[in-house]
Write an enzyme that holds these catalytic residues in place. Structure first.
Site, PDB file in Angstrom:
ATOM      1  N   ASP A 147       0.831  -1.212   0.000  1.00  0.00           N
ATOM      2  CA  ASP A 147       0.000   0.000   0.000  1.00  0.00           C
ATOM      3  C   ASP A 147       0.861   1.256   0.000  1.00  0.00           C
ATOM      4  OD1 ASP A 147      -2.390   1.370  -0.035  1.00  0.00           O
ATOM      5  OD2 ASP A 147      -2.715   1.223   2.130  1.00  0.00           O
ATOM      6  N   HIS A 198       2.433   3.340  -9.032  1.00  0.00           N
ATOM      7  CA  HIS A 198       2.209   1.912  -9.279  1.00  0.00           C
ATOM      8  C   HIS A 198       3.415   1.314 -10.023  1.00  0.00           C
ATOM      9  CE1 HIS A 198      -1.728   2.362  -7.667  1.00  0.00           C
ATOM     10  NE2 HIS A 198      -2.246   3.003  -8.698  1.00  0.00           N
ATOM     11  N   LEU A 231      10.832 -20.483  -4.951  1.00  0.00           N
ATOM     12  CA  LEU A 231       9.896 -19.616  -4.215  1.00  0.00           C
ATOM     13  C   LEU A 231       8.516 -19.774  -4.834  1.00  0.00           C
ATOM     14  CD1 LEU A 231       9.441 -17.187  -2.148  1.00  0.00           C
ATOM     15  CD2 LEU A 231       9.706 -15.701  -4.140  1.00  0.00           C
TER      16      LEU A 231
HETATM   17  C1  IPE Z   1      -5.352  -2.775  -0.214  1.00  0.00           C
HETATM   18  O1  IPE Z   1      -5.047  -1.424  -0.368  1.00  0.00           O
HETATM   19  C2  IPE Z   1      -5.313  -3.469  -1.529  1.00  0.00           C
HETATM   20  C3  IPE Z   1      -3.994  -3.597  -2.144  1.00  0.00           C
HETATM   21  C4  IPE Z   1      -2.865  -3.258  -1.596  1.00  0.00           C
HETATM   22  C5  IPE Z   1      -3.991  -4.198  -3.464  1.00  0.00           C
HETATM   23  P1  IPE Z   1      -6.171  -0.317  -0.532  1.00  0.00           P
HETATM   24  O2  IPE Z   1      -5.471   0.974  -0.659  1.00  0.00           O
HETATM   25  O3  IPE Z   1      -7.110  -0.685  -1.626  1.00  0.00           O
HETATM   26  O4  IPE Z   1      -6.949  -0.449   0.848  1.00  0.00           O
HETATM   27  P2  IPE Z   1      -7.831   0.603   1.643  1.00  0.00           P
HETATM   28  O5  IPE Z   1      -8.879   1.106   0.682  1.00  0.00           O
HETATM   29  O6  IPE Z   1      -6.922   1.702   2.086  1.00  0.00           O
HETATM   30  O7  IPE Z   1      -8.385  -0.169   2.796  1.00  0.00           O
HETATM   31  C1  IPE Z   2      -1.515   0.303  -3.418  1.00  0.00           C
HETATM   32  O1  IPE Z   2      -1.352   1.684  -3.469  1.00  0.00           O
HETATM   33  C2  IPE Z   2      -1.785  -0.294  -4.784  1.00  0.00           C
HETATM   34  C3  IPE Z   2      -3.182  -0.707  -4.981  1.00  0.00           C
HETATM   35  C4  IPE Z   2      -4.116  -0.702  -4.071  1.00  0.00           C
HETATM   36  C5  IPE Z   2      -3.525  -1.161  -6.317  1.00  0.00           C
HETATM   37  P1  IPE Z   2      -2.581   2.677  -3.448  1.00  0.00           P
HETATM   38  O2  IPE Z   2      -2.989   2.961  -4.861  1.00  0.00           O
HETATM   39  O3  IPE Z   2      -3.658   2.178  -2.575  1.00  0.00           O
HETATM   40  O4  IPE Z   2      -1.908   3.975  -2.831  1.00  0.00           O
HETATM   41  P2  IPE Z   2      -2.492   4.931  -1.711  1.00  0.00           P
HETATM   42  O5  IPE Z   2      -2.974   4.083  -0.586  1.00  0.00           O
HETATM   43  O6  IPE Z   2      -3.609   5.708  -2.358  1.00  0.00           O
HETATM   44  O7  IPE Z   2      -1.333   5.801  -1.334  1.00  0.00           O
HETATM   45 MG    MG Z   3      -4.101   2.361  -0.624  1.00  0.00          MG
END
Ligand code: IPE
Ligand code: IPE
Ligand code: MG
Length: 253
Positions: free
Chosen positions: A31, A48, A142
């Site tokens: 995240d 990303h 792995l």
């Molecule tokens: C969780 O992150 C999903 C992934 C890392 C793929 P999100 O950014 O979607 O989660 P929330 O919305 O903060 O809970």
């Molecule tokens: C995690 O990063 C990747 C996915 C959930 C696909 P985020 O896109 O959730 O990034 P933040 O949480 O908005 O910083």
């Molecule tokens: Mg996120």
């Protein structure tokens, strides 16, 4: 980000006498890509993309540490709710990753599996997912699970539905459904449960990730944003894990 910094208590970092244990299965909620990009005035897709680099580093770190299983949360079933442009960017990146990384993973002895609703990405990406699984099926250095369009509640409901259908068809006795029978209907059937779940970005929640499988996982929350995750951060998480006393409900010795 500067020096590795974690939301950990000092005693967790220092490790217990039991110390050293390496988790067999590490699962990661990757995240913070969006915040990483925003902090640089970049579009979210740049975060990303940088996150994909962190995935490469993590795979290497797992191999180096002797971790046998790595599950990464790449796209949740709820992430479809994001703006269409971001979903398209993420899908494009996943497709690029599939096309360009699988050969490298294969060379490195990584067996790749996907959990989640792969069909939602359409037939051509589903075919590429299946080809990646097939190509790497005999690798054993792995085991990498990539969670795509994954949601633990969906997964649990699907398992319940499959068992109910078998019961309705008279194939199984509902009274005989035990934990193992249920676990065998999940997409992770036959796999060890995660020992350690790492979440980056400072958020402290599971966001519908491996709810059944994480029953006794150790949770480590790091405040590093995912694109900045590296071997030093991984070591920090492993040290925190080694310092935990896992009891599984038993009386402490
Ligand atoms: C969780 O992150 C999903 C992934 C890392 C793929 P999100 O950014 O979607 O989660 P929330 O919305 O903060 O809970
Ligand atoms: C995690 O990063 C990747 C996915 C959930 C696909 P985020 O896109 O959730 O990034 P933040 O949480 O908005 O910083
Ligand atoms: Mg996120």
């Amino acid at each position: 980000m500067s020096a590795p910094k974690a939301l950990l208590r000092a005693n967790e970092i220092s490790g217990s006498p039991a110390g050293e244990a390496v988790p067999r299965h590490v699962a990661v909620i990757m995240d913070g890509n969006g915040r990483w990009a925003a902090a640089r005035g970049l579009p979210r897709i740049a975060g990303h993309r940088a996150g994909a680099e962190a995935v490469r580093r993590t795979i290497r770190a797992c191999v180096d540490a002797g971790v046998e299983w790595l599950t990464i949360y790449a796209f949740s079933s709820e992430n479809w709710r994001r703006p269409a442009a971001e979903v398209a960017d993420l899908t494009g990146l996943l497709r690029h990753y599939l096309r360009h990384e699988v050969a490298e993973l294969d060379r490195g002895g990584v067996r790749v599996r996907f959990i989640g609703e792969r069909a939602r990405f359409g037939p051509s990406m589903t075919a590429e997912i299946e080809a990646a699984e097939l190509r790497t099926a005999s690798n054993a250095r792995l085991n990498l699970n990539i969670a795509l369009s994954y949601g633990a509640r969906d997964e649990i409901v699907a398992a319940a539905r499959a068992l109910a259908a078998d019961a309705a068809a008279g194939l199984i006795d509902p009274a005989a459904i035990a934990e193992a029978a249920f676990a065998n209907r999940l997409t992770t059937a036959g796999q060890p449960d995660p020992d350690l779940i790492i979440r980056t970005s400072g958020e402290q929640r599971l966001s519908n990730f491996l709810l059944w499988q994480s029953a006794y996982a150790e949770l480590v929350f790091l405040d590093v944003l995912w694109p900045d995750f590296d071997a030093a951060q991984f070591t920090l998480a492993l040290e925190a894990y080694a310092g935990r006393e896992r009891r599984f409900g038993a009386r402490p010795v």
